[in-house]
Scaffold this active site. Structure first.
Site, PDB file in Angstrom:
ATOM      1  N   HIS A 123       0.857  -1.169   0.055  1.00 49.21           N
ATOM      2  CA  HIS A 123      -0.154  -0.021   0.055  1.00 49.21           C
ATOM      3  C   HIS A 123       0.889   0.988  -0.031  1.00 49.21           C
ATOM      4  O   HIS A 123       1.641   1.470   1.087  1.00 49.21           O
ATOM      5  CB  HIS A 123      -0.980   0.076   1.251  1.00 49.21           C
ATOM      6  CG  HIS A 123      -1.669  -1.325   1.289  1.00 49.21           C
ATOM      7  ND1 HIS A 123      -3.011  -1.277   0.700  1.00 49.21           N
ATOM      8  CD2 HIS A 123      -1.578  -2.499   1.952  1.00 49.21           C
ATOM      9  CE1 HIS A 123      -3.553  -2.484   0.925  1.00 49.21           C
ATOM     10  NE2 HIS A 123      -2.730  -3.330   1.697  1.00 49.21           N
ATOM     11  N   LEU A 124       0.849   2.141  -1.169  1.00 51.43           N
ATOM     12  CA  LEU A 124       1.940   3.297  -1.267  1.00 51.43           C
ATOM     13  C   LEU A 124       1.010   4.465  -0.718  1.00 51.43           C
ATOM     14  O   LEU A 124       1.683   5.603  -0.873  1.00 51.43           O
ATOM     15  CB  LEU A 124       2.646   3.164  -2.607  1.00 51.43           C
ATOM     16  CG  LEU A 124       3.205   1.800  -2.974  1.00 51.43           C
ATOM     17  CD1 LEU A 124       4.006   2.145  -4.057  1.00 51.43           C
ATOM     18  CD2 LEU A 124       4.423   1.984  -1.689  1.00 51.43           C
ATOM     19  N   ASN A 144      -6.358   0.653  -2.798  1.00 56.85           N
ATOM     20  CA  ASN A 144      -7.352   1.597  -1.802  1.00 56.85           C
ATOM     21  C   ASN A 144      -6.631   2.855  -1.462  1.00 56.85           C
ATOM     22  O   ASN A 144      -6.302   3.331  -0.309  1.00 56.85           O
ATOM     23  CB  ASN A 144      -7.191   0.700  -0.661  1.00 56.85           C
ATOM     24  CG  ASN A 144      -5.986   0.268   0.303  1.00 56.85           C
ATOM     25  OD1 ASN A 144      -4.966   0.309  -0.547  1.00 56.85           O
ATOM     26  ND2 ASN A 144      -5.991   0.502   1.363  1.00 56.85           N
ATOM     27  N   ASP A 203      -8.938  -5.703  -2.295  1.00 55.99           N
ATOM     28  CA  ASP A 203      -8.061  -6.031  -1.027  1.00 55.99           C
ATOM     29  C   ASP A 203      -9.036  -6.041   0.437  1.00 55.99           C
ATOM     30  O   ASP A 203     -10.029  -6.747   0.355  1.00 55.99           O
ATOM     31  CB  ASP A 203      -7.145  -5.109  -0.885  1.00 55.99           C
ATOM     32  CG  ASP A 203      -6.117  -5.922   0.172  1.00 55.99           C
ATOM     33  OD1 ASP A 203      -6.074  -6.984   0.556  1.00 55.99           O
ATOM     34  OD2 ASP A 203      -5.323  -4.960   0.822  1.00 55.99           O
ATOM     35  N   HIS A 213      -8.469 -10.854  -0.703  1.00 54.32           N
ATOM     36  CA  HIS A 213      -8.548 -10.715   0.586  1.00 54.32           C
ATOM     37  C   HIS A 213      -9.611 -11.431   1.002  1.00 54.32           C
ATOM     38  O   HIS A 213     -10.913 -10.975   1.106  1.00 54.32           O
ATOM     39  CB  HIS A 213      -8.591  -9.332   1.040  1.00 54.32           C
ATOM     40  CG  HIS A 213      -8.544  -8.913   2.424  1.00 54.32           C
ATOM     41  ND1 HIS A 213      -7.793  -8.132   3.151  1.00 54.32           N
ATOM     42  CD2 HIS A 213      -9.709  -9.145   3.218  1.00 54.32           C
ATOM     43  CE1 HIS A 213      -7.932  -7.981   4.351  1.00 54.32           C
ATOM     44  NE2 HIS A 213      -9.351  -8.696   4.343  1.00 54.32           N
ATOM     45  N   HIS A 243      -2.266 -12.716   1.510  1.00 56.27           N
ATOM     46  CA  HIS A 243      -1.865 -12.912   2.921  1.00 56.27           C
ATOM     47  C   HIS A 243      -2.672 -14.113   3.759  1.00 56.27           C
ATOM     48  O   HIS A 243      -3.301 -13.796   4.715  1.00 56.27           O
ATOM     49  CB  HIS A 243      -1.967 -11.637   3.654  1.00 56.27           C
ATOM     50  CG  HIS A 243      -3.361 -10.807   3.514  1.00 56.27           C
ATOM     51  ND1 HIS A 243      -4.519 -11.357   3.432  1.00 56.27           N
ATOM     52  CD2 HIS A 243      -3.413  -9.610   2.883  1.00 56.27           C
ATOM     53  CE1 HIS A 243      -5.404 -10.411   3.194  1.00 56.27           C
ATOM     54  NE2 HIS A 243      -4.727  -9.184   2.940  1.00 56.27           N
ATOM     55  N   ASP A 278       2.357  -7.000   2.289  1.00 54.17           N
ATOM     56  CA  ASP A 278       1.263  -6.362   2.756  1.00 54.17           C
ATOM     57  C   ASP A 278       1.602  -4.801   3.566  1.00 54.17           C
ATOM     58  O   ASP A 278       1.206  -4.648   4.463  1.00 54.17           O
ATOM     59  CB  ASP A 278       0.265  -7.013   3.689  1.00 54.17           C
ATOM     60  CG  ASP A 278      -0.979  -6.339   3.975  1.00 54.17           C
ATOM     61  OD1 ASP A 278      -1.248  -5.511   3.125  1.00 54.17           O
ATOM     62  OD2 ASP A 278      -1.736  -6.897   4.748  1.00 54.17           O
ATOM     63  N   PHE A 323      -5.660  -1.091  11.191  1.00 56.43           N
ATOM     64  CA  PHE A 323      -5.127  -2.355  10.776  1.00 56.43           C
ATOM     65  C   PHE A 323      -3.948  -1.924   9.844  1.00 56.43           C
ATOM     66  O   PHE A 323      -3.982  -1.174   8.883  1.00 56.43           O
ATOM     67  CB  PHE A 323      -5.994  -3.055   9.808  1.00 56.43           C
ATOM     68  CG  PHE A 323      -7.028  -3.513  10.886  1.00 56.43           C
ATOM     69  CD1 PHE A 323      -6.943  -4.821  11.686  1.00 56.43           C
ATOM     70  CD2 PHE A 323      -8.354  -2.971  10.670  1.00 56.43           C
ATOM     71  CE1 PHE A 323      -7.990  -5.291  12.357  1.00 56.43           C
ATOM     72  CE2 PHE A 323      -9.515  -3.798  11.627  1.00 56.43           C
ATOM     73  CZ  PHE A 323      -9.360  -4.456  12.576  1.00 56.43           C
ATOM     74  N   GLY A 324      -2.689  -2.683  10.148  1.00 56.88           N
ATOM     75  CA  GLY A 324      -1.463  -2.726   9.269  1.00 56.88           C
ATOM     76  C   GLY A 324      -0.248  -2.418   9.678  1.00 56.88           C
ATOM     77  O   GLY A 324      -0.168  -1.565  10.715  1.00 56.88           O
TER      78      GLY A 324
END
Ligand SMILES: [Zn+2]
Length: 427
Positions: free
Chosen positions: A64-65, A96, A154, A181, A234, A307, A325-326
Protein backbone atom coordinates in the site's frame (compact mmCIF):
# COMPACT_ATOMS: atom_id res chain seq x y z
CA UNK A 1 26.84 0.81 -20.17
CA UNK A 2 28.18 -2.58 -19.09
CA UNK A 3 28.08 -3.98 -15.57
CA UNK A 4 29.53 -7.33 -14.54
CA UNK A 5 28.26 -8.88 -11.31
CA UNK A 6 31.21 -11.09 -10.62
CA UNK A 7 31.89 -14.18 -8.53
CA UNK A 8 28.43 -14.39 -6.98
CA UNK A 9 26.31 -17.45 -6.36
CA UNK A 10 23.60 -17.17 -9.00
CA UNK A 11 20.27 -18.57 -7.82
CA UNK A 12 17.95 -18.81 -10.79
CA UNK A 13 15.77 -21.72 -11.92
CA UNK A 14 17.59 -21.68 -15.27
CA UNK A 15 21.09 -21.63 -13.76
CA UNK A 16 23.10 -24.80 -13.19
CA UNK A 17 23.17 -25.58 -9.48
CA UNK A 18 26.39 -25.01 -7.54
CA UNK A 19 28.14 -23.51 -10.53
CA UNK A 20 29.55 -20.04 -10.14
CA UNK A 21 28.21 -17.69 -12.78
CA UNK A 22 28.88 -14.01 -13.27
CA UNK A 23 26.10 -11.92 -14.78
CA UNK A 24 26.85 -9.41 -17.53
CA UNK A 25 24.41 -6.52 -17.97
CA UNK A 26 24.26 -4.33 -21.05
CA UNK A 27 21.67 -1.64 -21.79
CA UNK A 28 19.37 -2.65 -18.95
CA UNK A 29 19.24 -6.33 -19.82
CA UNK A 30 21.19 -9.43 -18.91
CA UNK A 31 23.35 -10.10 -21.97
CA UNK A 32 25.33 -13.17 -20.86
CA UNK A 33 26.36 -15.51 -18.07
CA UNK A 34 30.10 -15.92 -17.75
CA UNK A 35 32.12 -18.49 -15.86
CA UNK A 36 34.13 -17.07 -13.00
CA UNK A 37 37.39 -17.80 -14.80
CA UNK A 38 36.30 -16.15 -18.07
CA UNK A 39 38.12 -12.87 -18.84
CA UNK A 40 36.26 -9.67 -17.88
CA UNK A 41 34.54 -8.05 -20.88
CA UNK A 42 36.10 -4.78 -22.08
CA UNK A 43 35.00 -1.63 -20.32
CA UNK A 44 32.67 -3.34 -17.87
CA UNK A 45 32.16 -1.87 -14.43
CA UNK A 46 32.71 -4.68 -11.90
CA UNK A 47 30.49 -5.38 -8.91
CA UNK A 48 32.23 -8.00 -6.79
CA UNK A 49 29.65 -10.43 -5.41
CA UNK A 50 32.04 -12.90 -3.79
CA UNK A 51 30.21 -14.74 -1.04
CA UNK A 52 26.88 -13.20 -2.08
CA UNK A 53 23.69 -14.58 -3.60
CA UNK A 54 22.63 -13.06 -6.92
CA UNK A 55 18.94 -13.52 -7.65
CA UNK A 56 16.33 -12.22 -10.08
CA UNK A 57 14.81 -9.01 -8.69
CA UNK A 58 12.27 -9.62 -5.96
CA UNK A 59 8.66 -8.67 -6.68
CA UNK A 60 6.36 -7.69 -3.82
CA UNK A 61 2.84 -8.58 -4.94
CA UNK A 62 1.10 -6.66 -2.17
CA UNK A 63 1.88 -3.17 -0.89
CA UNK A 64 0.00 0.00 0.00
CA UNK A 65 1.78 3.14 -1.18
CA UNK A 66 -0.93 5.64 -0.08
CA UNK A 67 -0.50 7.94 -3.09
CA UNK A 68 -2.72 9.53 -4.26
CA UNK A 69 -4.54 10.77 -1.18
CA UNK A 70 -2.61 9.93 1.99
CA UNK A 71 0.87 11.20 1.26
CA UNK A 72 1.51 11.91 4.96
CA UNK A 73 1.77 8.09 5.41
CA UNK A 74 3.74 7.23 2.27
CA UNK A 75 4.35 8.45 -1.25
CA UNK A 76 5.18 6.35 -4.25
CA UNK A 77 8.74 7.72 -4.05
CA UNK A 78 9.21 6.97 -0.33
CA UNK A 79 7.60 3.54 -0.73
CA UNK A 80 9.89 2.74 -3.64
CA UNK A 81 12.93 3.85 -1.60
CA UNK A 82 11.91 1.48 1.19
CA UNK A 83 11.25 -1.23 -1.39
CA UNK A 84 14.70 -1.23 -2.96
CA UNK A 85 16.39 -1.03 0.46
CA UNK A 86 14.41 -4.15 1.33
CA UNK A 87 15.49 -5.95 -1.85
CA UNK A 88 12.28 -5.47 -3.84
CA UNK A 89 12.94 -4.40 -7.43
CA UNK A 90 9.20 -4.24 -8.10
CA UNK A 91 6.13 -3.53 -5.99
CA UNK A 92 2.45 -3.91 -6.75
CA UNK A 93 0.34 -1.29 -4.96
CA UNK A 94 -3.22 -2.08 -3.94
CA UNK A 95 -5.98 0.23 -5.19
CA UNK A 96 -7.17 1.56 -1.80
CA UNK A 97 -5.80 5.01 -2.46
CA UNK A 98 -7.91 8.13 -2.31
CA UNK A 99 -9.51 8.19 -4.80
CA UNK A 100 -9.51 4.44 -5.35
CA UNK A 101 -7.47 3.16 -8.30
CA UNK A 102 -10.52 2.05 -10.26
CA UNK A 103 -9.64 3.72 -13.58
CA UNK A 104 -6.86 4.07 -16.13
CA UNK A 105 -5.97 7.65 -15.16
CA UNK A 106 -4.97 6.70 -11.61
CA UNK A 107 -3.19 3.56 -12.76
CA UNK A 108 -1.16 5.68 -15.17
CA UNK A 109 -0.48 8.33 -12.51
CA UNK A 110 1.02 5.71 -10.16
CA UNK A 111 3.32 4.38 -12.87
CA UNK A 112 4.43 7.91 -13.81
CA UNK A 113 5.22 8.78 -10.18
CA UNK A 114 7.33 5.62 -9.94
CA UNK A 115 9.19 6.43 -13.14
CA UNK A 116 9.84 9.89 -11.78
CA UNK A 117 11.30 8.42 -8.57
CA UNK A 118 13.49 6.07 -10.66
CA UNK A 119 13.85 3.39 -7.96
CA UNK A 120 11.55 0.33 -7.97
CA UNK A 121 9.18 -0.70 -10.75
CA UNK A 122 5.54 -0.16 -9.85
CA UNK A 123 2.88 -2.48 -11.26
CA UNK A 124 -0.48 -1.26 -9.95
CA UNK A 125 -3.41 -3.44 -8.99
CA UNK A 126 -6.76 -2.03 -10.10
CA UNK A 127 -10.02 -2.23 -8.18
CA UNK A 128 -12.58 -4.97 -8.85
CA UNK A 129 -15.55 -2.67 -8.27
CA UNK A 130 -15.88 1.08 -8.65
CA UNK A 131 -14.64 2.79 -5.45
CA UNK A 132 -14.19 -0.78 -4.13
CA UNK A 133 -17.73 -0.52 -2.80
CA UNK A 134 -18.70 -3.98 -3.98
CA UNK A 135 -21.45 -3.05 -6.42
CA UNK A 136 -20.51 -1.97 -9.96
CA UNK A 137 -17.56 -3.56 -11.80
CA UNK A 138 -14.61 -1.26 -12.59
CA UNK A 139 -13.20 -0.86 -16.12
CA UNK A 140 -10.70 -3.70 -15.92
CA UNK A 141 -9.75 -3.63 -19.60
CA UNK A 142 -8.82 0.05 -19.51
CA UNK A 143 -6.78 -0.37 -16.34
CA UNK A 144 -4.96 -3.33 -17.85
CA UNK A 145 -4.15 -1.28 -20.97
CA UNK A 146 -2.75 1.43 -18.66
CA UNK A 147 -0.47 -1.09 -16.90
CA UNK A 148 -2.49 -2.78 -14.14
CA UNK A 149 -1.42 -6.39 -13.57
CA UNK A 150 -4.33 -7.68 -11.46
CA UNK A 151 -7.57 -6.60 -9.79
CA UNK A 152 -8.53 -6.60 -6.13
CA UNK A 153 -10.78 -4.85 -3.64
CA UNK A 154 -8.31 -6.05 -0.97
CA UNK A 155 -9.47 -4.90 2.48
CA UNK A 156 -13.01 -4.40 1.25
CA UNK A 157 -13.62 -7.86 -0.23
CA UNK A 158 -16.66 -8.22 -2.49
CA UNK A 159 -19.35 -9.56 -0.14
CA UNK A 160 -21.87 -10.51 -2.82
CA UNK A 161 -21.15 -13.89 -4.44
CA UNK A 162 -23.13 -12.98 -7.56
CA UNK A 163 -21.05 -9.84 -8.14
CA UNK A 164 -17.83 -11.76 -7.40
CA UNK A 165 -18.88 -14.37 -9.97
CA UNK A 166 -19.38 -11.69 -12.64
CA UNK A 167 -16.10 -10.03 -11.61
CA UNK A 168 -14.26 -13.31 -12.09
CA UNK A 169 -15.82 -13.85 -15.53
CA UNK A 170 -14.88 -10.30 -16.51
CA UNK A 171 -11.32 -10.61 -15.14
CA UNK A 172 -10.90 -13.97 -16.87
CA UNK A 173 -11.84 -12.39 -20.22
CA UNK A 174 -9.08 -9.80 -19.71
CA UNK A 175 -6.68 -12.47 -18.43
CA UNK A 176 -6.24 -10.60 -15.13
CA UNK A 177 -5.81 -12.49 -11.86
CA UNK A 178 -8.26 -11.61 -9.08
CA UNK A 179 -6.43 -10.99 -5.80
CA UNK A 180 -8.60 -12.05 -2.98
CA UNK A 181 -8.48 -10.73 0.58
CA UNK A 182 -10.60 -13.46 2.16
CA UNK A 183 -12.68 -12.11 5.00
CA UNK A 184 -16.38 -12.61 5.53
CA UNK A 185 -17.10 -9.40 7.43
CA UNK A 186 -20.37 -10.76 8.80
CA UNK A 187 -18.09 -12.97 10.93
CA UNK A 188 -15.13 -10.65 11.58
CA UNK A 189 -16.71 -7.22 11.83
CA UNK A 190 -15.75 -5.38 15.04
CA UNK A 191 -12.89 -7.80 15.67
CA UNK A 192 -9.40 -6.45 16.26
CA UNK A 193 -7.31 -9.62 16.70
CA UNK A 194 -7.49 -13.40 16.16
CA UNK A 195 -10.43 -14.97 17.98
CA UNK A 196 -9.17 -17.51 20.50
CA UNK A 197 -7.82 -18.00 23.97
CA UNK A 198 -5.61 -14.90 23.85
CA UNK A 199 -8.39 -12.56 22.68
CA UNK A 200 -10.54 -13.88 25.51
CA UNK A 201 -7.78 -13.24 28.06
CA UNK A 202 -7.09 -9.75 26.71
CA UNK A 203 -10.75 -8.82 26.48
CA UNK A 204 -10.45 -7.87 22.81
CA UNK A 205 -13.03 -8.79 20.20
CA UNK A 206 -11.83 -11.57 17.94
CA UNK A 207 -11.84 -12.24 14.20
CA UNK A 208 -12.41 -15.96 13.77
CA UNK A 209 -10.26 -18.03 11.40
CA UNK A 210 -13.58 -19.10 9.92
CA UNK A 211 -14.09 -15.62 8.41
CA UNK A 212 -11.07 -16.22 6.15
CA UNK A 213 -11.82 -19.87 5.48
CA UNK A 214 -15.45 -19.41 4.39
CA UNK A 215 -14.52 -16.69 1.93
CA UNK A 216 -11.56 -18.68 0.56
CA UNK A 217 -13.77 -21.72 -0.04
CA UNK A 218 -16.46 -19.58 -1.70
CA UNK A 219 -14.00 -17.96 -4.07
CA UNK A 220 -12.22 -21.23 -4.89
CA UNK A 221 -15.63 -22.61 -5.93
CA UNK A 222 -16.27 -19.49 -8.02
CA UNK A 223 -12.84 -19.83 -9.63
CA UNK A 224 -13.55 -23.46 -10.46
CA UNK A 225 -16.87 -22.53 -12.05
CA UNK A 226 -15.68 -19.42 -13.95
CA UNK A 227 -12.20 -20.58 -14.89
CA UNK A 228 -10.79 -17.31 -13.51
CA UNK A 229 -7.33 -17.13 -11.96
CA UNK A 230 -7.50 -16.21 -8.30
CA UNK A 231 -4.66 -15.36 -5.97
CA UNK A 232 -5.43 -15.49 -2.27
CA UNK A 233 -3.71 -12.64 -0.46
CA UNK A 234 -1.94 -12.95 2.90
CA UNK A 235 -3.30 -16.40 3.73
CA UNK A 236 -3.20 -16.80 7.50
CA UNK A 237 -5.26 -19.82 8.52
CA UNK A 238 -4.86 -23.58 8.52
CA UNK A 239 -8.29 -24.08 6.96
CA UNK A 240 -7.61 -21.70 4.05
CA UNK A 241 -4.26 -23.37 3.35
CA UNK A 242 -5.92 -26.78 3.36
CA UNK A 243 -8.62 -25.51 0.97
CA UNK A 244 -5.96 -24.10 -1.37
CA UNK A 245 -4.00 -27.37 -1.26
CA UNK A 246 -7.13 -29.32 -2.23
CA UNK A 247 -7.98 -26.84 -5.00
CA UNK A 248 -4.49 -27.13 -6.46
CA UNK A 249 -4.82 -30.90 -6.49
CA UNK A 250 -8.01 -30.42 -8.50
CA UNK A 251 -6.13 -28.12 -10.90
CA UNK A 252 -8.23 -25.09 -10.04
CA UNK A 253 -6.41 -21.85 -10.93
CA UNK A 254 -5.57 -20.70 -7.43
CA UNK A 255 -2.32 -19.33 -6.01
CA UNK A 256 -1.59 -17.65 -2.70
CA UNK A 257 0.86 -15.51 -0.79
CA UNK A 258 1.86 -15.23 2.86
CA UNK A 259 3.04 -12.13 4.73
CA UNK A 260 6.22 -12.35 6.85
CA UNK A 261 4.45 -11.45 10.11
CA UNK A 262 2.25 -14.52 9.70
CA UNK A 263 5.21 -16.90 9.55
CA UNK A 264 7.05 -15.22 12.45
CA UNK A 265 4.55 -13.99 15.06
CA UNK A 266 1.47 -15.34 16.82
CA UNK A 267 -1.41 -13.69 18.68
CA UNK A 268 0.73 -13.88 21.84
CA UNK A 269 2.48 -10.77 20.48
CA UNK A 270 -0.73 -8.80 21.08
CA UNK A 271 -0.37 -9.30 24.86
CA UNK A 272 1.34 -5.93 25.33
CA UNK A 273 -1.47 -4.19 23.39
CA UNK A 274 1.10 -2.77 20.97
CA UNK A 275 -0.97 -1.49 18.04
CA UNK A 276 1.91 -2.49 15.75
CA UNK A 277 0.62 -6.04 16.17
CA UNK A 278 -2.77 -5.10 14.72
CA UNK A 279 -3.36 -6.03 11.10
CA UNK A 280 -5.92 -7.83 8.93
CA UNK A 281 -5.80 -10.76 8.73
CA UNK A 282 -4.61 -10.79 12.35
CA UNK A 283 -1.69 -12.64 13.93
CA UNK A 284 -3.02 -16.16 14.49
CA UNK A 285 -2.34 -18.90 17.02
CA UNK A 286 0.51 -21.42 16.88
CA UNK A 287 -1.41 -24.11 14.92
CA UNK A 288 -2.03 -21.65 12.08
CA UNK A 289 1.62 -20.59 12.03
CA UNK A 290 2.63 -24.26 11.82
CA UNK A 291 0.24 -24.75 8.88
CA UNK A 292 1.84 -21.77 7.11
CA UNK A 293 5.33 -23.20 7.60
CA UNK A 294 4.09 -26.49 6.14
CA UNK A 295 2.57 -24.63 3.18
CA UNK A 296 5.90 -22.89 2.59
CA UNK A 297 7.71 -26.22 2.82
CA UNK A 298 5.45 -28.26 0.56
CA UNK A 299 4.84 -25.67 -2.18
CA UNK A 300 1.20 -24.86 -1.41
CA UNK A 301 2.21 -21.24 -0.78
CA UNK A 302 3.38 -19.55 -3.97
CA UNK A 303 4.73 -16.22 -2.79
CA UNK A 304 5.92 -14.04 0.06
CA UNK A 305 4.40 -10.54 -0.04
CA UNK A 306 4.77 -7.84 2.58
CA UNK A 307 1.28 -6.25 2.76
CA UNK A 308 3.32 -3.11 3.63
CA UNK A 309 0.67 -0.83 5.14
CA UNK A 310 2.14 2.45 6.44
CA UNK A 311 0.22 4.52 9.00
CA UNK A 312 1.14 7.76 10.75
CA UNK A 313 2.37 7.43 14.35
CA UNK A 314 -0.54 9.52 15.65
CA UNK A 315 -3.06 7.09 14.18
CA UNK A 316 -1.32 4.02 15.59
CA UNK A 317 -1.04 5.77 19.00
CA UNK A 318 -4.74 5.21 19.63
CA UNK A 319 -5.99 2.42 21.91
CA UNK A 320 -5.92 -1.06 20.39
CA UNK A 321 -9.62 -1.11 19.46
CA UNK A 322 -9.43 2.15 17.55
CA UNK A 323 -6.02 2.00 15.84
CA UNK A 324 -6.00 1.25 12.11
CA UNK A 325 -5.03 -2.19 10.79
CA UNK A 326 -1.64 -2.69 9.14
CA UNK A 327 2.13 -2.61 9.58
CA UNK A 328 5.07 -1.65 7.39
CA UNK A 329 7.11 -4.51 5.98
CA UNK A 330 9.21 -3.67 2.94
CA UNK A 331 12.55 -3.42 4.77
CA UNK A 332 12.16 -6.41 7.11
CA UNK A 333 10.57 -9.09 4.92
CA UNK A 334 13.69 -10.50 3.30
CA UNK A 335 15.62 -10.43 6.59
CA UNK A 336 12.78 -12.33 8.26
CA UNK A 337 12.62 -14.89 5.46
CA UNK A 338 16.40 -15.42 5.50
CA UNK A 339 16.55 -15.66 9.29
CA UNK A 340 13.38 -17.59 10.10
CA UNK A 341 12.88 -19.72 6.98
CA UNK A 342 16.23 -20.26 5.25
CA UNK A 343 18.31 -20.02 8.45
CA UNK A 344 16.12 -22.58 10.20
CA UNK A 345 16.11 -24.99 7.27
CA UNK A 346 12.39 -24.66 6.46
CA UNK A 347 13.14 -23.63 2.87
CA UNK A 348 16.34 -23.28 0.83
CA UNK A 349 17.57 -20.27 -1.16
CA UNK A 350 16.18 -21.59 -4.45
CA UNK A 351 12.72 -21.81 -2.88
CA UNK A 352 13.12 -18.29 -1.42
CA UNK A 353 13.82 -16.97 -4.91
CA UNK A 354 10.82 -18.87 -6.23
CA UNK A 355 8.59 -17.31 -3.53
CA UNK A 356 9.90 -13.76 -3.91
CA UNK A 357 10.56 -13.51 -7.64
CA UNK A 358 9.90 -16.44 -9.96
CA UNK A 359 6.30 -17.10 -8.92
CA UNK A 360 5.18 -13.46 -8.56
CA UNK A 361 6.46 -12.81 -12.11
CA UNK A 362 4.51 -15.83 -13.38
CA UNK A 363 1.29 -14.98 -11.55
CA UNK A 364 1.31 -11.40 -12.85
CA UNK A 365 2.74 -12.44 -16.26
CA UNK A 366 5.60 -9.94 -15.98
CA UNK A 367 7.50 -10.59 -19.17
CA UNK A 368 11.28 -11.08 -18.90
CA UNK A 369 11.25 -10.79 -15.10
CA UNK A 370 11.58 -13.41 -12.37
CA UNK A 371 14.66 -14.79 -14.08
CA UNK A 372 18.16 -13.65 -15.04
CA UNK A 373 18.34 -15.70 -18.24
CA UNK A 374 20.22 -13.80 -20.96
CA UNK A 375 17.71 -11.45 -22.61
CA UNK A 376 15.75 -10.78 -19.44
CA UNK A 377 15.38 -7.36 -17.81
CA UNK A 378 18.28 -6.69 -15.40
CA UNK A 379 16.30 -6.48 -12.15
CA UNK A 380 18.56 -8.11 -9.57
CA UNK A 381 18.49 -8.64 -5.82
CA UNK A 382 21.82 -9.34 -4.12
CA UNK A 383 21.84 -10.97 -0.68
CA UNK A 384 24.37 -11.79 1.99
CA UNK A 385 22.81 -14.79 3.76
CA UNK A 386 25.28 -14.57 6.67
CA UNK A 387 25.34 -10.86 7.44
CA UNK A 388 24.07 -10.02 10.92
CA UNK A 389 22.22 -6.75 11.36
CA UNK A 390 19.61 -4.99 13.44
CA UNK A 391 16.61 -3.17 12.03
CA UNK A 392 16.08 0.30 13.44
CA UNK A 393 12.69 1.67 12.47
CA UNK A 394 14.02 5.21 12.93
CA UNK A 395 16.32 4.63 9.94
CA UNK A 396 13.49 3.41 7.71
CA UNK A 397 13.14 4.91 4.25
CA UNK A 398 9.38 4.59 4.59
CA UNK A 399 7.54 7.67 5.85
CA UNK A 400 5.95 5.50 8.53
CA UNK A 401 7.35 3.52 11.46
CA UNK A 402 4.49 1.17 12.37
CA UNK A 403 6.41 -2.08 12.65
CA UNK A 404 6.54 -4.77 15.33
CA UNK A 405 10.11 -5.56 14.22
CA UNK A 406 11.90 -2.44 15.50
CA UNK A 407 15.20 -3.53 17.06
CA UNK A 408 14.91 -7.09 15.70
CA UNK A 409 18.16 -8.85 14.85
CA UNK A 410 18.57 -10.73 11.61
CA UNK A 411 21.02 -13.11 9.99
CA UNK A 412 20.87 -12.43 6.27
CA UNK A 413 20.54 -9.10 4.54
CA UNK A 414 19.93 -7.36 1.24
CA UNK A 415 23.19 -5.80 0.08
CA UNK A 416 22.15 -4.37 -3.29
CA UNK A 417 19.22 -3.90 -5.61
CA UNK A 418 19.58 -3.36 -9.34
CA UNK A 419 16.60 -2.18 -11.35
CA UNK A 420 16.74 -2.08 -15.14
CA UNK A 421 20.53 -2.44 -14.97
CA UNK A 422 21.01 0.47 -12.54
CA UNK A 423 22.24 -0.06 -8.98
CA UNK A 424 19.49 1.79 -7.09
CA UNK A 425 20.46 0.54 -3.63
CA UNK A 426 23.83 -0.40 -2.09
CA UNK A 427 24.12 -1.32 1.57
ZN1 LIG B 1 -5.65 -7.38 2.57
Amino acid sequence: MRLLIKNGHLVDPAAPENTGMSVLIEDGRVSAWLRHDDPDPDGAEILDASGLVVAPGFIDMHVHLREPGQEHKETIASGCAAAVAGGWASVCPMPNTSPVNDNAAITRYMIEQAEHAGLANVFPIGAITKSSDGSELAEMGEMKAAGAVAVSDDGRPVPNAGIMRRAMQYARDFDLPVIDHCEDKSLSSGGVMHEGRVSLLLGLKGMPALAEEIDAVRDILLAKETGARIHIAHVSTKGAIEAIRRAKNESINVTCEVAPHHFTLTDRSVEGYDTNTKMAPPLRSEEHLEAILEGLRDGTIDAIATDHAPHHADEKALEYDRAPFGITGLETAVGLALTELVGKGIIDLARLVELCSVNPAKIFKLKDRGTLKPGSIADITILDPDLEWTFNAADSRSKSRNTPFDGRQFTGAVVAAIVGGRAVYRR
